[in-house]
Design a protein around this motif. Structure first.
Motif, short mmCIF file in Angstrom:
data_model
loop_
_atom_site.label_atom_id
_atom_site.label_comp_id
_atom_site.label_asym_id
_atom_site.label_seq_id
_atom_site.Cartn_x
_atom_site.Cartn_y
_atom_site.Cartn_z
N LEU A 10 0.83 -1.21 0.00
CA LEU A 10 0.00 0.00 0.00
C LEU A 10 0.86 1.26 0.00
O LEU A 10 0.58 2.22 -0.72
N TYR A 11 1.91 1.25 0.81
CA TYR A 11 2.83 2.39 0.84
C TYR A 11 3.41 2.64 -0.55
O TYR A 11 3.54 3.78 -1.00
N LYS A 13 2.10 1.88 -3.50
CA LYS A 13 1.09 2.46 -4.40
C LYS A 13 0.85 3.93 -4.08
O LYS A 13 0.74 4.76 -4.98
N LEU A 14 0.76 4.24 -2.81
CA LEU A 14 0.45 5.61 -2.40
C LEU A 14 1.58 6.58 -2.72
O LEU A 14 1.33 7.76 -3.02
N SER A 15 2.81 6.09 -2.66
CA SER A 15 3.95 6.98 -2.94
C SER A 15 3.92 7.47 -4.38
O SER A 15 4.43 8.55 -4.70
N LEU A 19 1.93 10.56 -1.87
CA LEU A 19 1.66 10.35 -0.45
C LEU A 19 2.70 9.35 0.09
O LEU A 19 2.57 8.15 -0.09
N ILE A 24 1.60 9.01 5.40
CA ILE A 24 0.52 8.04 5.63
C ILE A 24 0.50 7.58 7.08
O ILE A 24 -0.56 7.50 7.70
N ILE A 51 -6.96 4.74 6.02
CA ILE A 51 -6.23 5.60 5.10
C ILE A 51 -7.17 6.22 4.08
O ILE A 51 -7.14 7.43 3.82
N LEU A 57 -9.55 8.85 -0.32
CA LEU A 57 -9.14 7.97 -1.40
C LEU A 57 -10.22 6.95 -1.74
O LEU A 57 -11.01 6.54 -0.88
N LEU A 62 -7.24 1.50 -3.99
CA LEU A 62 -6.13 1.27 -3.06
C LEU A 62 -5.85 -0.21 -2.89
O LEU A 62 -4.69 -0.63 -2.79
N VAL A 69 -3.89 4.15 -7.55
CA VAL A 69 -4.65 4.79 -6.47
C VAL A 69 -5.20 6.13 -6.96
O VAL A 69 -4.50 6.90 -7.63
#
Length: 330
Positions: A10-11, A13-15, A19, A24, A51, A57, A62, A69
């Motif tokens: 998840l980190y 994808k969010l980066s 983000l 996060i 999150i 989101l 996600l 995302v």
């Protein structure tokens, strides 16, 4: 999916949408989150929900590995951008702010009363119950009319920022100020500017984002109108009352501003000083003068204390309560 999902994934994808992990961890996940949960699929699913909820989101995007995302679709948005050569808009900042706007609107029980289009009527109404038009008297006016006001600028470091935003939540407008200014005079002007957009009918639905609030607005009639509205609301007939007088230090500027305030008792000294800087690009002396007169005042804190006092905190679940408390600084 529940057998393979990890917080590390998840980190990652969010980066890709700006983000980062630290952001996060600080803003998306609750304080009780433990790193030992990062590889436990059921816990990660719960964490993903927090999150998505806090950061506006789309949860499915996600969780599905092959999807990029994305933020939840925004309302119709009007961007006010002064630099026509820069086509980038503050989409991440807007999305994060829209979620905060939804939360504080949900937690507030007030009814909106349409305000006059004539700034003279608004100024007259404020002056009937207050000595001057300042941050507190303007805040009270807004809240009495059912206009929710808050400050929020808890964005990722590299995200493009904005100065102010109005968002309609149902039949109520919410004003969010997002600049880093703390002097009450500057914060008050920004609030008056956004109120001008609202009073003059520049936004009847959706969102208006002021990417900057500047004196140079010649390429945007609505921005000029909002500036003129704010100037009269704060200063009445005292606009540019110091004219082009030269000042040699901030003490001299304060002395002359105080004299004009005595002659115009409904006008704040700090508003005169700020107004002088706008007309004469005299920011060095003006900022020193504001630091002298306003050094213990934090306009953003005043706004969010007003907001916190008017929120029904019992309406929020524990995680939303914690998130709002953190990002509003209350």
């Amino acid at each position: 999916m529940t057998n393979t999902i990890t917080m590390s994934a998840l980190y990652g994808k969010l980066s890709k949408i700006g983000l980062k992990q630290d952001y996060i961890r600080e803003n998306g996940l609750p304080s009780w989150w433990d790193e030992e949960l990062n590889d436990k699929s059921v816990a990660v699913l719960e964490g993903a929900g927090y999150i998505a909820n806090n950061l506006n989101l789309d949860l499915k995007s996600l969780l599905v590995p092959e999807e990029e995302v994305r933020f939840n679709p925004p309302p119709h948005t009007k961007f006010k951008q002064h630099n026509s050569n820069n086509k980038e808009h503050p989409h991440i900042a807007q999305a994060l702010t829209s979620r905060v706007t939804e939360l504080i609107s949900y937690g507030t029980e007030i009814n909106f009363t349409p305000i006059p289009t004539d700034v003279k009527e608004i100024r007259k109404e404020i002056i009937t119950t207050h000595t001057t038009v300042n941050l507190k008297s303007l805040l009270e006016y807004c809240w009495n009319k059912g206009i929710i006001v808050g400050c929020f600028h808890n964005f990722p470091k590299k995200a493009k920022k904005f100065a102010g935003l109005i968002q309609w939540q149902g039949d109520r407008p919410v004003i969010i100020l997002s600049s880093q200014h703390k002097h009450s005079a500057r914060v008050t002007f920004d609030l008056a500017h956004e109120l001008g957009h609202l009073a003059l009918g520049h936004l009847e639905e959706g969102v208006l984002v002021d990417e900057e609030i500047e004196v140079n607005c010649h390429d945007d009639d609505e921005e000029c109108q909002a500036n003129q509205f704010a100037t009269y609301l704060l200063l009445g007939d005292c606009d540019n009352c110091l004219k082009n007088k030269k000042f040699y230090n901030n003490k001299q500027l304060i002395t002359h501003a105080k004299k004009k305030a005595q002659e115009n008792p409904t006008v704040e000294v700090t508003s005169i000083i700020l107004n002088n800087a706008w007309h004469n690009d005299n920011w060095g002396f003006a900022n020193k003068a504001l630091n002298t007169l306003d050094h213990e005042t934090n306009g953003q804190k005043i706004i969010n204390e007003y907001l916190a006092d008017r929120l029904d905190w019992d309406k929020f679940n524990d995680e939303s309560y914690e998130y709002l408390e953190k990002v509003l600084g209350v």
